[in-house]
Enzyme design. Structure first.
Site, PDB file in Angstrom:
ATOM      1  N   HIS A 106       0.880  -1.172  -0.135  1.00 33.65           N
ATOM      2  CA  HIS A 106      -0.104   0.028  -0.084  1.00 33.65           C
ATOM      3  C   HIS A 106       0.878   1.183   0.064  1.00 33.65           C
ATOM      4  O   HIS A 106       2.151   1.231   0.161  1.00 33.65           O
ATOM      5  CB  HIS A 106      -0.939  -0.069   1.036  1.00 33.65           C
ATOM      6  CG  HIS A 106      -0.261  -0.083   2.559  1.00 33.65           C
ATOM      7  ND1 HIS A 106       0.404  -0.881   3.224  1.00 33.65           N
ATOM      8  CD2 HIS A 106      -0.111   1.243   3.373  1.00 33.65           C
ATOM      9  CE1 HIS A 106       1.069  -0.440   4.184  1.00 33.65           C
ATOM     10  NE2 HIS A 106       0.702   0.545   4.506  1.00 33.65           N
ATOM     11  N   ASP A 108       0.603   4.961   1.984  1.00 35.54           N
ATOM     12  CA  ASP A 108      -0.261   5.515   3.067  1.00 35.54           C
ATOM     13  C   ASP A 108      -1.415   6.356   2.635  1.00 35.54           C
ATOM     14  O   ASP A 108      -1.000   7.530   1.847  1.00 35.54           O
ATOM     15  CB  ASP A 108       0.735   6.198   4.043  1.00 35.54           C
ATOM     16  CG  ASP A 108       1.497   5.029   4.673  1.00 35.54           C
ATOM     17  OD1 ASP A 108       1.212   3.993   4.993  1.00 35.54           O
ATOM     18  OD2 ASP A 108       2.601   5.399   5.270  1.00 35.54           O
ATOM     19  N   HIS A 265       4.716   0.207   0.446  1.00 29.07           N
ATOM     20  CA  HIS A 265       5.392  -0.652   1.238  1.00 29.07           C
ATOM     21  C   HIS A 265       4.582  -1.741   1.853  1.00 29.07           C
ATOM     22  O   HIS A 265       3.232  -1.857   1.767  1.00 29.07           O
ATOM     23  CB  HIS A 265       6.014   0.219   2.661  1.00 29.07           C
ATOM     24  CG  HIS A 265       4.889   1.105   3.208  1.00 29.07           C
ATOM     25  ND1 HIS A 265       4.444   2.070   2.770  1.00 29.07           N
ATOM     26  CD2 HIS A 265       4.446   0.779   4.367  1.00 29.07           C
ATOM     27  CE1 HIS A 265       3.479   2.906   3.670  1.00 29.07           C
ATOM     28  NE2 HIS A 265       3.493   1.705   4.359  1.00 29.07           N
ATOM     29  N   ARG A 280       4.685   5.376  14.594  1.00 28.77           N
ATOM     30  CA  ARG A 280       4.622   6.083  13.135  1.00 28.77           C
ATOM     31  C   ARG A 280       4.124   7.468  13.331  1.00 28.77           C
ATOM     32  O   ARG A 280       2.704   7.797  13.746  1.00 28.77           O
ATOM     33  CB  ARG A 280       3.832   5.229  12.124  1.00 28.77           C
ATOM     34  CG  ARG A 280       4.008   5.727  10.746  1.00 28.77           C
ATOM     35  CD  ARG A 280       3.023   5.015   9.795  1.00 28.77           C
ATOM     36  NE  ARG A 280       2.186   5.776   9.405  1.00 28.77           N
ATOM     37  CZ  ARG A 280       1.073   5.371   8.610  1.00 28.77           C
ATOM     38  NH1 ARG A 280       1.060   4.072   8.212  1.00 28.77           N
ATOM     39  NH2 ARG A 280      -0.184   5.862   8.348  1.00 28.77           N
TER      40      ARG A 280
HETATM   41  C1  SIN Z   1       2.900   0.834   7.796  1.00 24.97           C
HETATM   42  O1  SIN Z   1       2.301   0.211   7.133  1.00 24.97           O
HETATM   43  O2  SIN Z   1       2.979   1.981   8.284  1.00 24.97           O
HETATM   44  C2  SIN Z   1       3.807  -0.239   8.744  1.00 24.97           C
HETATM   45  C3  SIN Z   1       4.805  -0.761   8.299  1.00 24.97           C
HETATM   46  C4  SIN Z   1       5.541  -1.542   9.281  1.00 24.97           C
HETATM   47  O3  SIN Z   1       5.208  -1.676  10.353  1.00 24.97           O
HETATM   48  O4  SIN Z   1       6.599  -2.061   8.961  1.00 24.97           O
END
Ligand code: SIN
Length: 289
Positions: A106, A108, A265, A280
């Site tokens: 995805h 973000d 990612h 995050r």
């Molecule tokens: C996310 O998608 O922001 C999480 C990425 C992760 O936990 O490695």
């Protein structure tokens, strides 16, 4: 993109794959940053799409102060936050949980009219094995398409929504409800749709990249979901092919900063029985064009 280690005035930048990603050393992110170092980090992000720092010791305020140098901080509409820090999402998977957050390719929050510039993810607790994160370079994904496909996609607009992840009836919402460690809100508001070009131009580098992702892209504007599906399925698979990716192994104190305008990612979920905790911070971006 530089493919060998580059030492600039303040920092050293070491690429970790041929596609994207670089480790940056020579900077303590907990300290106020001079403009020169800030400019070098910003350049490293634009050159490598995702940058990594090791052995950082950051309080929530220090993580926010670093992130704020790059823009205004986002408050996630559907995910709960760290107490006293609305701009920080705790990303946690407990030992006894099976579902992780971000466990699919995805970009973000592409469901926002102005999706994020980037995200800054800081590792507090990591499993002894597994729990790596993958990133995919969406400039390369676009550049590797045929001239005919590029021409067709250049004029297309996609419809994005949070509904598939946070809608009341979505499978993902039902799975998230099983997760005790993170609060996610299933709501009808998540069904709102927003339109973005399928090929976006990065506002800082001027490069073109693909901007569709399986988590939030519903269909093409002016087409039904059924009509959109074959081309979208092709693009979802094309965008994340191995030659466009890098993989990062986390340790406590590691920090990743990715450019959300040119990457996707995927958080691997291969560490059942172990705990992983991250913080995050997400930085607001511009309307894609
Ligand atoms: C996310 O998608 O922001 C999480 C990425 C992760 O936990 O490695």
């Amino acid at each position: 993109m530089a493919t060998v280690a580059v030492k600039s005035k303040q920092i050293t930048v070491n690429p970790i794959s041929g596609a994207l990603g670089a480790e940056v050393s020579g900077v303590d992110l907990s300290r106020p940053m001079d403009d020169g170092t800030f400019a070098e980090i910003r350049k490293a992000l634009l050159d490598h799409c995702v940058i990594f720092f090791r052995d950082q010791k950051l309080t929530p305020d220090q993580q926010k102060d670093f992130s704020r140098r790059f823009g205004h901080l986002n408050v996630h509409p559907f995910v709960g936050h760290v107490a006293g820090h609305p701009e920080i999402i705790p990303i946690i998977k407990e030992k006894d949980e099976k579902v992780n957050f971000g466990g699919g390719w995805h970009t973000d929050m592409s469901f926002l009219a102005e999706p994020p510039l980037g995200s800054v993810l800081y590792a507090l607790e990591t499993p002894t094995y597994g729990g790596d994160t993958l990133w995919a370079n969406q400039y390369l994904a676009y550049e590797q398409l045929s001239a005919g496909m590029k021409k067709m996609l250049d004029g297309l607009v996609a419809v994005h929504t949070a509904g598939m992840q946070y809608g009341t009836e979505s499978e993902a919402s039902k799975n998230s409800a099983k997760r005790k460690s993170m609060e996610t809100k299933a709501t009808a508001e998540a069904e709102t749709t927003i339109e973005h070009p399928v090929v976006r131009t990065h506002p800082e580098t001027g490069r073109k990249g693909l901007y569709v992702n399986e988590a939030f892209t519903l269909k093409f504007k002016g087409m039904t979901k059924r009509e959109s599906r074959p081309l979208l399925q092709f693009l979802f698979a094309h965008c994340v092919q191995e030659p466009f990716t890098c993989r990062f192994r986390w340790q406590p104190g590691s920090l990743a900063f990715w450019d959300n305008r040119c990457t996707q990612h995927y958080a691997l979920n291969d560490y059942h029985g172990q705990r992983r905790e991250m913080h995050r911070v997400t930085i607001d971006g511009d309307k894609p064009f």
